[in-house]
Design a protein around this motif. Sequence first.
Motif, PDB file in Angstrom:
ATOM      1  N   PRO A  33       0.813  -1.230   0.000  1.00  0.00           N
ATOM      2  CA  PRO A  33       0.000   0.000   0.000  1.00  0.00           C
ATOM      3  C   PRO A  33       0.839   1.268   0.000  1.00  0.00           C
ATOM      4  N   GLN A  34       1.895   1.296   0.812  1.00  0.00           N
ATOM      5  CA  GLN A  34       2.705   2.504   0.904  1.00  0.00           C
ATOM      6  C   GLN A  34       3.410   2.798  -0.415  1.00  0.00           C
ATOM      7  N   GLN A  35       3.968   1.765  -1.040  1.00  0.00           N
ATOM      8  CA  GLN A  35       4.688   1.973  -2.294  1.00  0.00           C
ATOM      9  C   GLN A  35       3.744   2.449  -3.391  1.00  0.00           C
ATOM     10  N   PHE A  36       2.598   1.794  -3.516  1.00  0.00           N
ATOM     11  CA  PHE A  36       1.689   2.137  -4.610  1.00  0.00           C
ATOM     12  C   PHE A  36       1.046   3.499  -4.386  1.00  0.00           C
ATOM     13  N   THR A  37       0.714   3.817  -3.145  1.00  0.00           N
ATOM     14  CA  THR A  37       0.135   5.127  -2.850  1.00  0.00           C
ATOM     15  C   THR A  37       1.151   6.238  -3.100  1.00  0.00           C
ATOM     16  N   THR A  38       2.414   5.963  -2.811  1.00  0.00           N
ATOM     17  CA  THR A  38       3.474   6.939  -3.087  1.00  0.00           C
ATOM     18  C   THR A  38       3.593   7.200  -4.580  1.00  0.00           C
ATOM     19  N   TYR A  39       3.510   6.141  -5.386  1.00  0.00           N
ATOM     20  CA  TYR A  39       3.531   6.320  -6.843  1.00  0.00           C
ATOM     21  C   TYR A  39       2.376   7.210  -7.299  1.00  0.00           C
ATOM     22  N   ARG A  40       1.198   6.981  -6.746  1.00  0.00           N
ATOM     23  CA  ARG A  40       0.047   7.799  -7.125  1.00  0.00           C
ATOM     24  C   ARG A  40       0.225   9.240  -6.662  1.00  0.00           C
ATOM     25  N   GLU A  41       0.730   9.404  -5.442  1.00  0.00           N
ATOM     26  CA  GLU A  41       0.930  10.733  -4.879  1.00  0.00           C
ATOM     27  C   GLU A  41       1.907  11.555  -5.720  1.00  0.00           C
ATOM     28  N   LYS A  42       2.935  10.919  -6.241  1.00  0.00           N
ATOM     29  CA  LYS A  42       3.956  11.614  -7.015  1.00  0.00           C
ATOM     30  C   LYS A  42       3.595  11.751  -8.496  1.00  0.00           C
ATOM     31  N   GLY A  43       2.438  11.226  -8.883  1.00  0.00           N
ATOM     32  CA  GLY A  43       1.994  11.377 -10.269  1.00  0.00           C
ATOM     33  C   GLY A  43       2.541  10.335 -11.221  1.00  0.00           C
ATOM     34  N   PRO A  54       2.225   3.177 -23.414  1.00  0.00           N
ATOM     35  CA  PRO A  54       1.652   1.846 -23.718  1.00  0.00           C
ATOM     36  C   PRO A  54       1.578   0.934 -22.496  1.00  0.00           C
ATOM     37  N   VAL A  55       2.433   1.172 -21.490  1.00  0.00           N
ATOM     38  CA  VAL A  55       2.415   0.364 -20.270  1.00  0.00           C
ATOM     39  C   VAL A  55       1.481   1.038 -19.274  1.00  0.00           C
ATOM     40  N   LYS A  56       0.331   0.459 -19.058  1.00  0.00           N
ATOM     41  CA  LYS A  56      -0.680   1.063 -18.197  1.00  0.00           C
ATOM     42  C   LYS A  56      -0.367   0.828 -16.719  1.00  0.00           C
ATOM     43  N   PRO A  57      -0.927   1.671 -15.844  1.00  0.00           N
ATOM     44  CA  PRO A  57      -0.647   1.523 -14.404  1.00  0.00           C
ATOM     45  C   PRO A  57      -1.004   0.157 -13.838  1.00  0.00           C
ATOM     46  N   VAL A  58      -1.996  -0.504 -14.430  1.00  0.00           N
ATOM     47  CA  VAL A  58      -2.385  -1.814 -13.912  1.00  0.00           C
ATOM     48  C   VAL A  58      -1.239  -2.814 -14.019  1.00  0.00           C
ATOM     49  N   VAL A  59      -0.343  -2.604 -14.989  1.00  0.00           N
ATOM     50  CA  VAL A  59       0.815  -3.494 -15.121  1.00  0.00           C
ATOM     51  C   VAL A  59       1.760  -3.290 -13.945  1.00  0.00           C
ATOM     52  N   LEU A  60       1.901  -2.041 -13.508  1.00  0.00           N
ATOM     53  CA  LEU A  60       2.736  -1.761 -12.332  1.00  0.00           C
ATOM     54  C   LEU A  60       2.133  -2.420 -11.086  1.00  0.00           C
ATOM     55  N   ALA A 118      -6.220   1.991  -1.793  1.00  0.00           N
ATOM     56  CA  ALA A 118      -7.331   2.702  -2.430  1.00  0.00           C
ATOM     57  C   ALA A 118      -7.799   3.882  -1.583  1.00  0.00           C
ATOM     58  N   LEU A 119      -7.778   3.713  -0.269  1.00  0.00           N
ATOM     59  CA  LEU A 119      -8.357   4.726   0.614  1.00  0.00           C
ATOM     60  C   LEU A 119      -7.347   5.755   1.121  1.00  0.00           C
ATOM     61  N   ALA A 120      -6.083   5.364   1.230  1.00  0.00           N
ATOM     62  CA  ALA A 120      -5.079   6.269   1.799  1.00  0.00           C
ATOM     63  C   ALA A 120      -4.730   7.373   0.799  1.00  0.00           C
ATOM     64  N   PRO A 121      -4.719   8.635   1.233  1.00  0.00           N
ATOM     65  CA  PRO A 121      -4.421   9.727   0.299  1.00  0.00           C
ATOM     66  C   PRO A 121      -2.936   9.901   0.006  1.00  0.00           C
ATOM     67  N   THR A 122      -2.072   9.480   0.942  1.00  0.00           N
ATOM     68  CA  THR A 122      -0.634   9.658   0.762  1.00  0.00           C
ATOM     69  C   THR A 122       0.109   8.395   1.168  1.00  0.00           C
ATOM     70  N   GLY A 123       1.381   8.318   0.776  1.00  0.00           N
ATOM     71  CA  GLY A 123       2.204   7.181   1.150  1.00  0.00           C
ATOM     72  C   GLY A 123       2.387   7.076   2.659  1.00  0.00           C
ATOM     73  N   LYS A 124       2.563   8.214   3.325  1.00  0.00           N
ATOM     74  CA  LYS A 124       2.738   8.197   4.779  1.00  0.00           C
ATOM     75  C   LYS A 124       1.490   7.703   5.489  1.00  0.00           C
ATOM     76  N   ARG A 181     -13.711  -0.730  -6.087  1.00  0.00           N
ATOM     77  CA  ARG A 181     -14.705   0.345  -6.137  1.00  0.00           C
ATOM     78  C   ARG A 181     -14.082   1.714  -5.875  1.00  0.00           C
ATOM     79  N   TYR A 182     -13.147   1.783  -4.952  1.00  0.00           N
ATOM     80  CA  TYR A 182     -12.622   3.084  -4.518  1.00  0.00           C
ATOM     81  C   TYR A 182     -11.201   3.374  -5.011  1.00  0.00           C
ATOM     82  N   PHE A 183     -10.611   2.442  -5.745  1.00  0.00           N
ATOM     83  CA  PHE A 183      -9.225   2.649  -6.168  1.00  0.00           C
ATOM     84  C   PHE A 183      -9.117   3.811  -7.149  1.00  0.00           C
ATOM     85  N   ARG A 184      -8.079   4.642  -6.954  1.00  0.00           N
ATOM     86  CA  ARG A 184      -7.848   5.802  -7.805  1.00  0.00           C
ATOM     87  C   ARG A 184      -6.434   5.728  -8.389  1.00  0.00           C
ATOM     88  N   TRP A 185      -6.317   5.999  -9.660  1.00  0.00           N
ATOM     89  CA  TRP A 185      -5.010   5.994 -10.303  1.00  0.00           C
ATOM     90  C   TRP A 185      -4.312   7.336 -10.157  1.00  0.00           C
TER      91      TRP A 185
END
Length: 246
Positions: A76-86, A95-101, A159-165, A241-245
């Motif tokens: 969760p922390q790693q993936f949320t950090t990726y989302r937080e940093k864009g 061509p490589v979509k986030p779902v592959v990550l 999905a629910l955490a807004p940031t990596g921390k 349901r709540y996951f955000r890319w």
Amino acid sequence: MSALVRLTATETKLFFREPMAVFFALAFPPVLLVILGSIPSMRQADPALGGARGIDLYAPILIAMAITMFAISGLPQQFTTYREKGALRRMRTTPVKPVVLLGAQLLMATILSAATTAVVLAVGRLAFDVRLPQQPLGYLVGYALAALAMFAIGLLVAALAPTGKSAGAIGTVLFFPILFFAGLWVPREAMGAVLRRISDLTPLGAGVQALRDAALGHWPQPLHLAVMLGWTIVAGGLAGRYFRWE
């Protein structure tokens, strides 16, 4: 598939650059098994534990710990950090979509936690005469369902955490009660009736008992399999349901 393999290799390299994460996820469960096995009373049958040895009970608990380290502490922390940093938003334009990550993270965690499991089983068998699973298929089913349930919970945190921390904080809050009911501090065999019933309804409590049953040569109980499957469906459905890319 080629992109998944390359991303998995890259994520694995990044993981091994964090010595503390590597130690606690990969080395700590086998090290803790050695420490516990070095205590003479842990290698003796204990009437309070139904005649079982403490070391026999702790082997599946430490395997569950290895799964938990990856599922709710790392993923969760790693993936949320990726989302937080864009990073996920930028990947959507390639061509490589986030779902592959996401698949690469899950694949890496599965492979490494399985490797830790193999080490725990080997150390337990060679050093402390802990029996290998007498019902291998049941053991594999129990392990797979426990991993699925915990990864589903980890994805829900992501999905629910807004940031990596915040994901790390939520994972830490969940880590201790989940492992308590798995028997890390008080083995399930030493729990009272109420605590054991609660443990039966938790993903790792059910998972540890399923592994314990299979180790003794029995097929895991339907209740425990159903509990793990239920956690997988509910947590996984909410995560989807709540996951955000971004």
